[in-house]
Design a protein around this motif. Structure first.
Motif, PDB file in Angstrom:
ATOM      1  N   CYS A 154       0.842  -1.196   0.000  1.00 54.62           N
ATOM      2  CA  CYS A 154       0.000   0.000   0.000  1.00 54.62           C
ATOM      3  C   CYS A 154       0.873   1.239   0.000  1.00 54.62           C
ATOM      4  O   CYS A 154       1.742   1.399   0.861  1.00 54.62           O
ATOM      5  N   ASP A 155       0.639   2.099  -0.959  1.00 52.18           N
ATOM      6  CA  ASP A 155       1.275   3.415  -0.970  1.00 52.18           C
ATOM      7  C   ASP A 155       0.349   4.406  -0.286  1.00 52.18           C
ATOM      8  O   ASP A 155      -0.844   4.496  -0.619  1.00 52.18           O
ATOM      9  N   PHE A 156       0.900   5.137   0.668  1.00 48.88           N
ATOM     10  CA  PHE A 156       0.146   6.171   1.371  1.00 48.88           C
ATOM     11  C   PHE A 156       0.637   7.541   0.923  1.00 48.88           C
ATOM     12  O   PHE A 156       1.843   7.805   0.923  1.00 48.88           O
ATOM     13  N   PHE A 157      -0.303   8.408   0.569  1.00 47.31           N
ATOM     14  CA  PHE A 157       0.026   9.801   0.263  1.00 47.31           C
ATOM     15  C   PHE A 157      -0.683  10.681   1.290  1.00 47.31           C
ATOM     16  O   PHE A 157      -1.912  10.671   1.375  1.00 47.31           O
ATOM     17  N   PHE A 158       0.107  11.405   2.064  1.00 48.38           N
ATOM     18  CA  PHE A 158      -0.433  12.338   3.047  1.00 48.38           C
ATOM     19  C   PHE A 158      -0.121  13.749   2.562  1.00 48.38           C
ATOM     20  O   PHE A 158       1.041  14.149   2.459  1.00 48.38           O
ATOM     21  N   VAL A 159      -1.185  14.497   2.263  1.00 48.83           N
ATOM     22  CA  VAL A 159      -1.057  15.796   1.604  1.00 48.83           C
ATOM     23  C   VAL A 159      -1.666  16.872   2.490  1.00 48.83           C
ATOM     24  O   VAL A 159      -2.760  16.710   3.037  1.00 48.83           O
ATOM     25  N   ASP A 160      -0.939  17.975   2.642  1.00 50.58           N
ATOM     26  CA  ASP A 160      -1.485  19.128   3.353  1.00 50.58           C
ATOM     27  C   ASP A 160      -0.766  20.374   2.849  1.00 50.58           C
ATOM     28  O   ASP A 160       0.452  20.359   2.662  1.00 50.58           O
ATOM     29  N   VAL A 161      -1.504  21.443   2.645  1.00 52.70           N
ATOM     30  CA  VAL A 161      -0.918  22.659   2.093  1.00 52.70           C
ATOM     31  C   VAL A 161      -0.073  23.410   3.116  1.00 52.70           C
ATOM     32  O   VAL A 161       0.772  24.231   2.761  1.00 52.70           O
ATOM     33  N   ASN A 162      -0.262  23.109   4.413  1.00 50.60           N
ATOM     34  CA  ASN A 162       0.434  23.807   5.491  1.00 50.60           C
ATOM     35  C   ASN A 162       1.699  23.038   5.885  1.00 50.60           C
ATOM     36  O   ASN A 162       1.628  21.887   6.330  1.00 50.60           O
ATOM     37  N   ARG A 163       2.862  23.672   5.758  1.00 50.85           N
ATOM     38  CA  ARG A 163       4.123  22.970   6.038  1.00 50.85           C
ATOM     39  C   ARG A 163       4.248  22.588   7.512  1.00 50.85           C
ATOM     40  O   ARG A 163       4.879  21.577   7.842  1.00 50.85           O
TER      41      ARG A 163
END
Length: 425
Positions: free
Chosen positions: A100-109
């Protein structure tokens, strides 16, 4: 108007508060991953599963909830896959492996930095950059890379779950969602949409006009929504009427073949938002419906039991407003009672207008959106109609199934030569 977002993470700071409604939503995310993996691994001979899980608004990884520090969606999703893999490996003689590839995305660093520090602290350091991918950007910006990786690693299946838990209503474009559903073979999307916030802030302020046009509303459509609110005043049903317009717009613009809208009510803000499940396949929609019944009491929909009741009816008289439907035992019993009459009419009409009796799958697929009815309810009602000689179940080779206790998707639903209910329809 733009809203101040309540969630903020910084290393060394206290995690933000999580409301009960959001905790229930995170439970749906985790349990749906468990159900998803269970359904895809039902064949005992299978030894391996490839999939991608995307958390498009991942946040910093933890929250404060009822006096304790609890995991946010990234760790709940990681845990769901780990536990499913361990259970499958223990149950099968040749073991089992989930890639499983997990992508965790958030615009705030700051959010991504906080999440990274927790991942490293909990032993995930070696997986970051390998099967755990952190991206500091908007989901719309991150999607092309995610799509390309899914296509490269899953040549045809494209098994993927997108959890798009935006705080507002315009942080992910409907165009991106539509692209996901056309780019990939087997994507599923869970999208939160703060519809009550949108309605409460509805105005001709430039920021609101821009937010709605970002949702592919034309300027004249935005003006119509504003006029609709102004014209309705305090009349009953004005909020429902605006929700109706927005909901139909979202469904049309995403072009999802199967969709299910549920309401989650926030006791903290006294507002509701949608949890929309969008998919390309009938079984995905059915499993999500079953999950809402299993959890109970956390979710609602506008309308009553039965088919053609969930979501919004553009032809409904607002003087006859729908009630909020709760997914409890009383609602299930009422649904079964209502569906008996509805299915009778639907099967009669399908036999009258088609050259051959419809299959169970054809009937369900044509009517499963905008309804709390699942295949569990459908099967129980079809068996009851069969036992009361209102319909006949026809299986493989045209054989009648007069005593079968289960219904198959390819069974046909025919009318018997003598019937009591259909004779009067």
């Amino acid at each position: 108007m733009a809203k101040k977002k309540p969630y903020d993470w910084k290393i060394g700071g206290k995690p933000p508060q999580l409301g009960d409604h959001s905790a229930a939503k995170h439970e749906v995310f985790e349990r749906y991953v468990e159900i998803y993996i269970d359904k895809l691994t039902s064949m005992p001979s299978r030894e391996h599963l490839h999939l991608t899980i995307v958390d498009g608004f991942c946040g910093g990884g933890t929250y404060s909830h009822r006096g304790a520090i609890v995991d946010g969606s990234p760790f709940r999703l990681l845990s769901a896959v780990t536990q499913a893999e361990a259970s499958l490996a223990a149950a099968r003689t040749k073991g089992f492996r989930i890639s499983c590839d997990f992508f965790f995305v958030d615009v705030n660093r700051h959010h991504i930095e906080h999440l990274r520090s927790l991942l490293e602290l909990r032993g995930y350091r070696d997986r970051i950059g390998r099967d755990i991918h952190l991206r500091t950007m908007s989901f719309d910006e991150a999607y092309p890379e995610i799509r390309d990786r899914i296509r490269a690693g899953r040549k045809t299946s494209h098994r993927s779950l997108f959890f798009l838990d935006q705080y507002g209503w315009s942080d992910v474009s409907l165009g991106t969602i539509r692209t996901i559903l056309t780019d990939l073979a087997n994507p599923e999307i869970l999208l939160t949409f703060a519809v009550d916030f949108l309605i409460d802030y509805l105005s001709d302020h430039p920021s609101m006009m821009k937010a709605l046009m970002d949702l592919d509303f034309a300027r004249e459509d935005v003006r119509d929504l504003i006029d609709l609110r102004t014209d309705q005043g305090d009349a009953p049903g004005w909020r429902y009427l605006i929700q109706n317009r927005i909901y139909r717009h979202v469904v049309r613009l995403t072009q999802a073949k199967f969709y299910t809208p549920f309401f989650i009510h926030s006791r903290e803000s006294h507002r509701s938002y949608w949890l929309l499940h969008l998919a390309r396949h009938r079984q995905a929609r059915d499993e999500m419906g079953k999950l809402h019944w299993a959890i109970k009491n956390s979710f609602q929909h506008h309308g009553g039991p039965g088919f053609h009741s969930l979501g919004f009816d553009p032809d409904k008289d607002l003087r006859d407003m729908p009630t909020l439907f709760e997914f409890d035992d009383v609602a299930r019993t009422h649904s079964e009672e209502v569906v008996i009459g509805q299915l009778a009419a639907m099967i009669h009409d399908a036999n009258r207008t088609s050259l051959s009796p419809p299959t169970v799958e054809e009937l369900f697929t044509a009517h499963c959106n905008d309804t709390p009815v699942t295949t569990d309810i459908l099967q129980k009602v079809l068996i009851k109609l069969r036992d009361e000689r209102e319909i006949e179940l026809i299986g493989d080779g045209g054989k009648l199934k007069p005593r079968a206790v289960t219904v198959d998707w390819d069974d046909r639903l025919a009318l018997p030569a003598e019937r009591s209910l259909f004779a009067s329809i």
